[in-house]
Design an enzyme around this catalytic site. Sequence first.
Site, PDB file in Angstrom:
ATOM      1  N   GLU A  95      -1.748 -10.121  -5.967  1.00 45.42           N
ATOM      2  CA  GLU A  95      -1.754 -10.929  -7.185  1.00 45.42           C
ATOM      3  C   GLU A  95      -0.904 -10.290  -8.274  1.00 45.42           C
ATOM      4  O   GLU A  95      -0.142 -10.967  -8.966  1.00 45.42           O
ATOM      5  CB  GLU A  95      -3.189 -11.096  -7.703  1.00 45.42           C
ATOM      6  N   GLU A  98       0.833  -1.212   0.000  1.00 48.46           N
ATOM      7  CA  GLU A  98       0.000   0.000   0.000  1.00 48.46           C
ATOM      8  C   GLU A  98       0.863   1.256   0.000  1.00 48.46           C
ATOM      9  O   GLU A  98       2.092   1.204   0.136  1.00 48.46           O
ATOM     10  CB  GLU A  98      -0.953  -0.043   1.210  1.00 48.46           C
ATOM     11  N   CYS A 123      -2.016  -4.659  -5.519  1.00 49.71           N
ATOM     12  CA  CYS A 123      -2.528  -5.909  -4.946  1.00 49.71           C
ATOM     13  C   CYS A 123      -1.448  -6.998  -4.970  1.00 49.71           C
ATOM     14  O   CYS A 123      -0.521  -6.969  -5.790  1.00 49.71           O
ATOM     15  CB  CYS A 123      -3.714  -6.419  -5.749  1.00 49.71           C
ATOM     16  N   CYS A 155      -9.583  -9.320  -7.034  1.00 51.56           N
ATOM     17  CA  CYS A 155     -10.374  -8.179  -7.512  1.00 51.56           C
ATOM     18  C   CYS A 155     -10.393  -8.152  -9.047  1.00 51.56           C
ATOM     19  O   CYS A 155      -9.638  -8.872  -9.712  1.00 51.56           O
ATOM     20  CB  CYS A 155      -9.811  -6.869  -6.960  1.00 51.56           C
TER      21      CYS A 155
END
Length: 160
Positions: free
Chosen positions: A75, A64, A73, A112
């Site tokens: 992934e 982040e 993210c 997501c």
Amino acid sequence: MKDVKIESTFTVFESSKELPKEVASLMKSASEARLKAYAPYSKFLVGAAILLDNGEVVTGNNQENASYPSGLCAERTAIYYAGSQYPNAKIKVMALTAGSQKQPTKTPIPPCGACRQAIAEYEVKQDFPIEIYFMGESGKVVKSDSLANLLPLGFDRSFL
Ligand code: THU
């Protein structure tokens, strides 16, 4: 005019103990990666582990940023690393695990939409399905036989 029905089938494992040995080990790597996530804002930690056809395992976690959209993210952290380090290897399996530091996460957490799009790029490129297993910190594990299963009507290079 006609309606078109698209169906997806998933496999649900009662817990990670039911996973095939190779996948259980990959999920363990994903859990270890999750614990190293940098998520001071959301307190939501995600870990990803990727098994390549050359036997290498690549892991990643969410990173982040104080400027929120600059974060990434788990992934995509993992898959971009795999793509950058092993451009000719095929991705066989991805294991994903997510957990909040605010409360226990027992339900399977799917990737997501942006990550599905990113994973789809590699599945189309390698023309070979990527198996995706996802879970919370504990509890059920969901398996998708391919990314396409998670992203019907996807946008890909064939349209360009
Ligand atoms: N996150 C992931 O790492 N993967 C996903 O598929 C969904 C969300 C991260 C991004 C952010 O750091 C935190 O989880 C909360 O959205």
